[in-house]
Design a protein around this motif. Structure first.
Motif, PDB file in Angstrom:
ATOM      1  N   LEU A   1       7.498  -3.946   9.048  1.00 13.59           N
ATOM      2  CA  LEU A   1       8.782  -4.062   8.358  1.00 13.59           C
ATOM      3  C   LEU A   1       9.966  -3.812   9.281  1.00 13.59           C
ATOM      4  O   LEU A   1      11.118  -3.883   8.830  1.00 13.59           O
ATOM      5  N   ASN A   2       9.676  -3.484  10.548  1.00 13.36           N
ATOM      6  CA  ASN A   2      10.729  -3.204  11.540  1.00 13.36           C
ATOM      7  C   ASN A   2      11.637  -2.056  11.078  1.00 13.36           C
ATOM      8  O   ASN A   2      12.868  -2.144  11.131  1.00 13.36           O
ATOM      9  N   ILE A   3      10.994  -0.989  10.621  1.00 11.55           N
ATOM     10  CA  ILE A   3      11.704   0.196  10.137  1.00 11.55           C
ATOM     11  C   ILE A   3      11.181   1.400  10.898  1.00 11.55           C
ATOM     12  O   ILE A   3       9.977   1.518  11.150  1.00 11.55           O
ATOM     13  N   LYS A   4      12.084   2.275  11.276  1.00 13.16           N
ATOM     14  CA  LYS A   4      11.683   3.491  11.970  1.00 13.16           C
ATOM     15  C   LYS A   4      10.903   4.388  11.016  1.00 13.16           C
ATOM     16  O   LYS A   4      11.348   4.682   9.907  1.00 13.16           O
ATOM     17  N   GLU A   5       9.743   4.815  11.452  1.00 14.89           N
ATOM     18  CA  GLU A   5       8.868   5.614  10.593  1.00 14.89           C
ATOM     19  C   GLU A   5       9.380   7.055  10.499  1.00 14.89           C
ATOM     20  O   GLU A   5       9.630   7.705  11.518  1.00 14.89           O
TER      21      GLU A   5
ATOM     22  N   GLU B   1      -3.006   5.980  10.457  1.00 14.95           N
ATOM     23  CA  GLU B   1      -2.376   5.009  11.351  1.00 14.95           C
ATOM     24  C   GLU B   1      -1.983   3.720  10.637  1.00 14.95           C
ATOM     25  O   GLU B   1      -1.112   2.986  11.133  1.00 14.95           O
ATOM     26  N   SER B   2      -2.570   3.420   9.497  1.00 17.34           N
ATOM     27  CA  SER B   2      -2.193   2.196   8.788  1.00 17.34           C
ATOM     28  C   SER B   2      -0.752   2.254   8.281  1.00 17.34           C
ATOM     29  O   SER B   2      -0.099   1.214   8.139  1.00 17.34           O
ATOM     30  N   VAL B   3      -0.242   3.463   8.020  1.00 20.13           N
ATOM     31  CA  VAL B   3       1.152   3.607   7.581  1.00 20.13           C
ATOM     32  C   VAL B   3       2.099   3.219   8.717  1.00 20.13           C
ATOM     33  O   VAL B   3       3.127   2.550   8.505  1.00 20.13           O
ATOM     34  N   THR B   4       1.775   3.612   9.932  1.00 22.48           N
ATOM     35  CA  THR B   4       2.592   3.239  11.091  1.00 22.48           C
ATOM     36  C   THR B   4       2.644   1.728  11.262  1.00 22.48           C
ATOM     37  O   THR B   4       3.693   1.157  11.605  1.00 22.48           O
ATOM     38  N   LYS B   5       1.530   1.051  11.024  1.00 22.69           N
ATOM     39  CA  LYS B   5       1.497  -0.411  11.135  1.00 22.69           C
ATOM     40  C   LYS B   5       2.423  -1.060  10.108  1.00 22.69           C
ATOM     41  O   LYS B   5       3.085  -2.076  10.403  1.00 22.69           O
ATOM     42  N   ILE B   6       2.476  -0.479   8.900  1.00 17.30           N
ATOM     43  CA  ILE B   6       3.354  -1.025   7.861  1.00 17.30           C
ATOM     44  C   ILE B   6       4.816  -0.909   8.284  1.00 17.30           C
ATOM     45  O   ILE B   6       5.602  -1.861   8.159  1.00 17.30           O
ATOM     46  N   PHE B   7       5.210   0.242   8.798  1.00 15.04           N
ATOM     47  CA  PHE B   7       6.600   0.424   9.220  1.00 15.04           C
ATOM     48  C   PHE B   7       6.942  -0.475  10.412  1.00 15.04           C
ATOM     49  O   PHE B   7       8.055  -0.999  10.494  1.00 15.04           O
TER      50      PHE B   7
ATOM     51  N   GLN C   1       0.826  -1.202   0.000  1.00 13.51           N
ATOM     52  CA  GLN C   1       0.000   0.000   0.000  1.00 13.51           C
ATOM     53  C   GLN C   1       0.865   1.259   0.000  1.00 13.51           C
ATOM     54  O   GLN C   1       2.037   1.236   0.385  1.00 13.51           O
ATOM     55  N   PRO C   2       0.330   2.394  -0.436  1.00 11.52           N
ATOM     56  CA  PRO C   2       1.076   3.656  -0.356  1.00 11.52           C
ATOM     57  C   PRO C   2       1.456   3.968   1.089  1.00 11.52           C
ATOM     58  O   PRO C   2       0.681   3.735   2.017  1.00 11.52           O
ATOM     59  N   ILE C   3       2.663   4.499   1.272  1.00 13.62           N
ATOM     60  CA  ILE C   3       3.165   4.804   2.625  1.00 13.62           C
ATOM     61  C   ILE C   3       3.582   6.280   2.690  1.00 13.62           C
ATOM     62  O   ILE C   3       4.779   6.583   2.810  1.00 13.62           O
ATOM     63  N   PRO C   4       2.625   7.190   2.601  1.00 13.67           N
ATOM     64  CA  PRO C   4       2.984   8.609   2.743  1.00 13.67           C
ATOM     65  C   PRO C   4       3.470   8.906   4.153  1.00 13.67           C
ATOM     66  O   PRO C   4       2.836   8.511   5.132  1.00 13.67           O
ATOM     67  N   ALA C   5       4.596   9.573   4.276  1.00 12.78           N
ATOM     68  CA  ALA C   5       5.180   9.861   5.582  1.00 12.78           C
ATOM     69  C   ALA C   5       4.337  10.883   6.327  1.00 12.78           C
ATOM     70  O   ALA C   5       3.655  11.722   5.730  1.00 12.78           O
ATOM     71  N   LYS C   6       4.397  10.817   7.642  1.00  6.57           N
ATOM     72  CA  LYS C   6       3.651  11.740   8.488  1.00  6.57           C
ATOM     73  C   LYS C   6       4.212  13.152   8.338  1.00  6.57           C
ATOM     74  O   LYS C   6       5.416  13.370   8.440  1.00  6.57           O
ATOM     75  N   GLY C   7       3.329  14.097   8.046  1.00  5.98           N
ATOM     76  CA  GLY C   7       3.748  15.472   7.846  1.00  5.98           C
ATOM     77  C   GLY C   7       4.231  15.770   6.442  1.00  5.98           C
ATOM     78  O   GLY C   7       4.590  16.909   6.136  1.00  5.98           O
TER      79      GLY C   7
END
Length: 406
Positions: A314-318, A305-311, A237-243
Motif C-alpha cells: 500500500l506504500n504506507i509507512k508501517e 511479517e505478512s503485515v509488513t508486506k501489506i504496508f 487481512q487484519p493488520i495488527p501493528a508491531k508491538g
C-alpha cells in the motif's frame, strides 16, 4: 515480645516485657510515580458521580426461554427414557458407549451457547466498542475458517489467537439461514437476505478517532450463499501493528428484511486505509428498520511479517509501538547498605553514568591483554577490599576459561 523468667525460692514469676522493633520501611502497593495521586483519584470519583447509568438495550431477535418447570419436566422424561434403554446400559458397562458430539453441539446451539457467547463477548468488550450501550443474543451459529498458503485450515471460535499470515485469504463462512428466529409470518421457503461485516475495534491508527476498521463487507446474501452476495468492500487481512499486542477481529451477521441499497459504501475505493474506517453503531442506526444482528464470532490476531508486506504494497509507512518503561525506583542512599554488593551499590548512586560507561569500555575494550595464570584460584589476593577480591577472582576465571578453550 521478650519473656524474662525470675526465679525465687520455690516460686516463679514471669515478667513480660514488650518491645517495639522497627525492621525498616517497606513499600506497600505500587511505587511512587506509578501509583495514582490523590488529585487523580478525586477526579475519577467526580467523573463517576456525573456519569448517568442507562440500561442496556437488546437490539437482536427475541430469545424465548422456557420456564423452569418445562425444563425440569423435559429432563425428567429424558432420564426415564435413558434408564429404560437396556442397550445404553450394556454399552456403558462394557466401556464402549460413545457420545454423538454433533448432537450435543446442535443441542447447545439451541439452548445455552448463545447466552454463553454473549458473556464471552462482554468479557472481551465487543458490544461496548461496537454498539455502545446495546447488545444482542447471537442466535445464528457461524462456521468460519481461514485457509493459509500451505492449504491448512484455521477455524474461528470465540477469541482464539491467529497470526496475521493465517488470514491472508478470504475466510469461508457457512450458517443456517433457515433457523426460526421467532419472526412474524416466517416462511422458510421465501428468500432471506443477510449481511456480513468483518471489523476490528482496535485498528483506528490513522484517523485518530474512536472508530472501527472495516476488513470485509458483503451484503444482500441470498439464503446464506456468500458467493452470491454483493461484495461492498473487498477483503483485507487484519493488520495488527508491531508491538500493539493482540487485535480483536469480529464477524457480525445481520438479517435483512429486504434488499438494501449499499451504494453509499460502494462509492469508496477502500484502497486507502482511511476509507476503511467504519462506525458499526452508525451503520446500524441508519439501517435499523431493515437489519437485525443475528450472529457473532471473533478472533484475535497478532503481528507477523505478512503485515509488513501489506504496508509495503500500500506504500504506507508501517507503524510500530514500543513500551516506554519507567525508570526503576531507587531508594535513598544509606551509609551502611546491608546484604548488597558494595561496588554495585555505589554504581547505582553515581550521578555520572557517562563516566561509568567510559570506565567499562576502558576496562573491557582498551585494556592490555593480561597473561592468564595457570592456577588462578591458588594465588592469594592481599591488600584489597573484600568486594574487590570477588571481582579479581571473576577476572582470573574468565582468562583461565579462555586459555582452556584455546
Amino acid at each position: 515480645m521478650l519473656t524474662i523468667n525470675l526465679l525465687k525460692a520455690n516460686t516463679s514469676k514471669h515478667i513480660v516485657i514488650s518491645t517495639i522493633v522497627r525492621n525498616g520501611h517497606t513499600i506497600r502497593g505500587k511505587r511512587p510515580g506509578v501509583a495514582r495521586s490523590l488529585a487523580q483519584r478525586l477526579a475519577d470519583d467526580e467523573r463517576n458521580e456525573n456519569t448517568v447509568l442507562l440500561p442496556r438495550v437488546n437490539i437482536g431477535f427475541a430469545c424465548k426461554t422456557p420456564s423452569r418447570k418445562e425444563v425440569r419436566q423435559s429432563r425428567i422424561e429424558h432420564l426415564k427414557k435413558q434408564k429404560q434403554n437396556q442397550d445404553l446400559e450394556r454399552l456403558s458397562r462394557s466401556n464402549s458407549l460413545s457420545i454423538n458430539l454433533d448432537a450435543v453441539r446442535k443441542e447447545s446451539n439451541f439452548t445455552a451457547a448463545p447466552f454463553q457467547l454473549k458473556t464471552i463477548a462482554d468479557h472481551y468488550g465487543i458490544y461496548k466498542d461496537l454498539f455502545g450501550n446495546a447488545y444482542f443474543i447471537p442466535r445464528i451459529n457461524m462456521d468460519i475458517f481461514f485457509t493459509d498458503e500451505n492449504k491448512n485450515n484455521h477455524s474461528i471460535f470465540y477469541g482464539n489467537v491467529l497470526s496475521a499470515s493465517c488470514t491472508v485469504n478470504e475466510p469461508n463462512i457457512t450458517f443456517d439461514h433457515n433457523k426460526n428466529l421467532l419472526i412474524k409470518n416466517f416462511d422458510s421457503s421465501e428468500t432471506s437476505y443477510w449481511s456480513i461485516l468483518m471489523v476490528s475495534p482496535d485498528t483506528h491508527l490513522f484517523s485518530g478517532k474512536n472508530e472501527n476498521f472495516l476488513n470485509w463487507f458483503i451484503g444482500n446474501i441470498p439464503n446464506g450463499g456468500i458467493k452470491n452476495g454483493e461484495e461492498i468492500c473487498k477483503y483485507l487481512q487484519p493488520i495488527p501493528a508491531k508491538g500493539f499486542g493482540f487485535q480483536r477481529n469480529v464477524f457480525i451477521l445481520f438479517r435483512q428484511s429486504k434488499l438494501i441499497d449499499f451504494q453509499k459504501f460502494k462509492n469508496k475505493s477502500f484502497n486507502d486505509l482511511l476509507d476503511r474506517h467504519f462506525n458499526v453503531l452508525e451503520f446500524y442506526r441508519e439501517h435499523q428498520e431493515n437489519i437485525t444482528p443475528a450472529g457473532l464470532s471473533f478472533f484475535q490476531s497478532e503481528w507477523d511479517e505478512s503485515v509488513t508486506k501489506i504496508f509495503n504494497k500500500l506504500n504506507i509507512k508501517e507503524p510500530s509501538f514500543t513500551y516506554d518503561f519507567p525508570r526503576p525506583y531507587l531508594a535513598d542512599q544509606k551509609w551502611f547498605p546491608l546484604k548488597q554488593p558494595f561496588n554495585l551499590y555505589m554504581d547505582k548512586h553515581r550521578a555520572d553514568h557517562k563516566k561509568i560507561n567510559k570506565n567499562y569500555l576502558n576496562k573491557y575494550l582498551f585494556k592490555d591483554i593480561d597473561v592468564p595464570i595457570k592456577y588462578p584460584m591458588a594465588h592469594p589476593i592481599k591488600g584489597v577490599p573484600s568486594w574487590m577480591i570477588a571481582e579479581i577472582k571473576k577476572e582470573r576465571l574468565k582468562l583461565f576459561q579462555k586459555m582452556d578453550k584455546s
